[in-house]
Design a protein around this motif. Structure first.
Motif, PDB file in Angstrom:
ATOM      1  N   LYS A   1       8.946  -7.920  -5.389  1.00 25.52           N
ATOM      2  CA  LYS A   1       8.891  -8.772  -4.416  1.00 25.52           C
ATOM      3  C   LYS A   1       8.171  -8.534  -3.153  1.00 25.52           C
ATOM      4  O   LYS A   1       7.264  -9.044  -2.433  1.00 25.52           O
TER       5      LYS A   1
ATOM      6  N   TYR B   1       5.923  -6.338   8.848  1.00 27.10           N
ATOM      7  CA  TYR B   1       4.589  -6.766   8.451  1.00 27.10           C
ATOM      8  C   TYR B   1       3.727  -6.200   9.336  1.00 27.10           C
ATOM      9  O   TYR B   1       3.781  -6.286  10.685  1.00 27.10           O
TER      10      TYR B   1
ATOM     11  N   SER C   1      -4.067  -6.539  -6.412  1.00 27.89           N
ATOM     12  CA  SER C   1      -3.362  -7.359  -7.155  1.00 27.89           C
ATOM     13  C   SER C   1      -2.081  -6.783  -7.595  1.00 27.89           C
ATOM     14  O   SER C   1      -1.649  -5.567  -6.960  1.00 27.89           O
ATOM     15  N   GLU C   2      -1.158  -7.044  -8.390  1.00 23.41           N
ATOM     16  CA  GLU C   2      -0.175  -6.615  -8.717  1.00 23.41           C
ATOM     17  C   GLU C   2      -0.114  -5.413  -9.468  1.00 23.41           C
ATOM     18  O   GLU C   2       0.923  -4.621  -9.543  1.00 23.41           O
TER      19      GLU C   2
ATOM     20  N   SER D   1       4.568  -9.024  -3.975  1.00 22.26           N
ATOM     21  CA  SER D   1       4.228 -10.464  -3.875  1.00 22.26           C
ATOM     22  C   SER D   1       3.949 -10.870  -2.197  1.00 22.26           C
ATOM     23  O   SER D   1       2.914 -11.413  -1.889  1.00 22.26           O
ATOM     24  N   GLU D   2       4.883 -10.258  -1.258  1.00 21.03           N
ATOM     25  CA  GLU D   2       4.637 -10.456   0.069  1.00 21.03           C
ATOM     26  C   GLU D   2       3.444  -9.765   0.748  1.00 21.03           C
ATOM     27  O   GLU D   2       2.701 -10.517   1.322  1.00 21.03           O
TER      28      GLU D   2
ATOM     29  N   SER E   1       3.258 -15.468   9.040  1.00 17.99           N
ATOM     30  CA  SER E   1       2.447 -16.603   9.430  1.00 17.99           C
ATOM     31  C   SER E   1       2.420 -16.394  10.708  1.00 17.99           C
ATOM     32  O   SER E   1       1.321 -16.591  11.243  1.00 17.99           O
TER      33      SER E   1
ATOM     34  N   LEU F   1       0.622  -9.180  -0.947  1.00 19.41           N
ATOM     35  CA  LEU F   1      -0.728 -10.135  -1.471  1.00 19.41           C
ATOM     36  C   LEU F   1      -0.687 -11.228  -0.686  1.00 19.41           C
ATOM     37  O   LEU F   1      -1.746 -11.928  -0.377  1.00 19.41           O
ATOM     38  N   ASN F   2       0.521 -11.912  -0.191  1.00 17.20           N
ATOM     39  CA  ASN F   2       0.341 -13.125   0.501  1.00 17.20           C
ATOM     40  C   ASN F   2      -0.128 -12.903   1.838  1.00 17.20           C
ATOM     41  O   ASN F   2      -0.801 -13.673   2.574  1.00 17.20           O
ATOM     42  N   LEU F   3       0.282 -11.630   2.478  1.00 18.69           N
ATOM     43  CA  LEU F   3      -0.075 -11.469   3.816  1.00 18.69           C
ATOM     44  C   LEU F   3      -1.691 -10.950   3.878  1.00 18.69           C
ATOM     45  O   LEU F   3      -2.304 -11.287   4.827  1.00 18.69           O
ATOM     46  N   THR F   4      -2.115 -10.397   2.691  1.00 18.59           N
ATOM     47  CA  THR F   4      -3.538 -10.040   2.672  1.00 18.59           C
ATOM     48  C   THR F   4      -4.541 -11.270   2.399  1.00 18.59           C
ATOM     49  O   THR F   4      -5.429 -11.122   2.903  1.00 18.59           O
ATOM     50  N   LYS F   5      -3.893 -12.111   1.595  1.00 17.27           N
ATOM     51  CA  LYS F   5      -4.860 -13.621   1.362  1.00 17.27           C
ATOM     52  C   LYS F   5      -5.884 -14.222   2.466  1.00 17.27           C
ATOM     53  O   LYS F   5      -6.877 -14.126   2.094  1.00 17.27           O
TER      54      LYS F   5
END
Length: 351
Positions: free
Chosen positions: A5, A118, A53-54, A8-9, A200, A11-15
């Motif tokens: 979890k 974060y 990545s994961e 995943s968070e 966000s 990676l989404n924060l980095t994207k």
């Protein structure tokens, strides 16, 4: 332990920052996410944002133990504390569900540990127009009035222990004086840090901040030069002439690069530049000021992104008549001799 979890968070924060050489150059910058257990997922040292990545580029540490250290440490000497804090971080690297130890985390793990859930740290050229400017105090005041957010300014200190210590000190001062803790940290001659409990909101705040900074210098974010490279035989070349045009216009010689604006500049440029020489180096500047890179693609990309950022900052501030703030020779020597910087450079040498 299952970190799926939190990964995943992260990676989404980095994207949102992937593929943005105006915000992240080479392996610079970092992101982190904490879970309910007090563990923290953070970008591993020496990795580019697009390599996360994961199964790659992520480390995990016991953030509570590291935060406790920075909250109580007494500074005896910079070198001693640097070594001590690195050892502490190393001792608190966790293992994944298969029992495999995560890779070495960012050298800036300390300040990530003391901040909110974060954290995003970038080397945005837009905020560095402030950080590399002797008029930074007045400019930050204007930004604070626009954003209406608590902001702290951290005087220059080498990445690692010193930076984490000063950020922790700012948090403790806010707590002691019962004022709002800073949500943004301007790092002199370095970059920007944002933190909070909503990924966000952090991304939106940094996006707004970059726009405000660009506006202050009559720049447009979309006009930042491309850093795409092409390959010919064993060397890489910029697809545009931005760097070559600047070097030629200003009749730049090797001594020009002695003016250091940010740490990664000295890390990637030190002893790596050749001018008009048959002795090829990693960074080659020909008689016509044509730039080429004789190294692997990964390192060439990192060097070129760093060179473009450096020349953009220099030219923007110089053309507006602003006085550049430079890093001293003593600090440059310290950065070049840091074990963690050597570790990052060694990782860049790997294809």
């Amino acid at each position: 332990m299952d970190f799926s979890k939190a990964i995943s968070e992260l990676l989404n924060l980095t994207k949102p920052f992937v593929g943005r050489p105006d915000l992240i150059q080479g392996p610079g910058g970092n992101t982190s996410v904490k879970n309910e257990s007090g563990d923290m997922l953070i970008k591993a040292s020496g990795y580019r944002f697009n390599e996360l990545s994961e199964k790659s580029g992520i480390s995990a540490v016991n953030a509570r133990a590291i935060a406790d250290y920075f909250s109580t440490v007494e500074v005896i000497s910079k070198e001693k504390c640097e070594k001590e804090s690195l050892e502490l971080v190393s001792q608190n690297i966790l293992s994944d569900a298969a029992g495999i130890k995560f890779p070495k985390p960012s050298m800036e793990t300390g300040f990530h540990a003391v901040l909110d859930k974060y954290v995003v740290h970038t080397h945005s050229v837009w905020t560095n127009l402030i950080n590399c400017n002797t008029n930074s105090s007045e400019l930050i005041q204007k930004i604070s009035e626009r954003l209406k957010q608590p902001i702290a300014y951290i005087p220059f200190v080498s990445p690692g222990f010193g930076l984490s210590y000063l950020i922790t000190k700012e948090l403790k001062n806010a707590e002691e004086h019962r004022t709002n803790k800073p949500v943004l940290f301007f790092l002199e001659n370095h970059g920007i840090v944002a933190h909070g409990d909503s990924p966000s909101k952090i991304v939106d705040l940094l996006t707004e901040l970059d726009s405000v900074c660009a506006e202050l210098f009559s720049s447009k974010i979309e006009s930042y030069p491309s850093t795409v490279l092409s390959k010919t035989e064993n060397e890489f070349f910029p697809v545009n002439t931005y760097c070559s045009d600047f070097l030629k216009k200003n009749n730049v010689t090797l001594s020009f690069f002695d003016q250091v604006l940010f740490p990664d500049q000295t890390v990637f440029f030190n002893a790596n530049i050749s001018f008009n020489s048959q002795q090829r180096n990693k960074i080659n500047i020909g008689a016509d000021y044509k730039v080429s890179y004789a190294c692997n693609e990964r390192e060439a990309m990192s060097i070129h992104e760093t060179l473009t950022a450096y020349l953009f900052l220099y030219s923007t501030l110089f053309e507006l008549g602003q006085t550049l703030r430079l890093i001293s020779g003593e600090e440059i020597d310290y950065i070049n001799n840091m074990d963690m910087e050597k570790h990052r450079k060694n990782l860049m040498n790997k294809s």
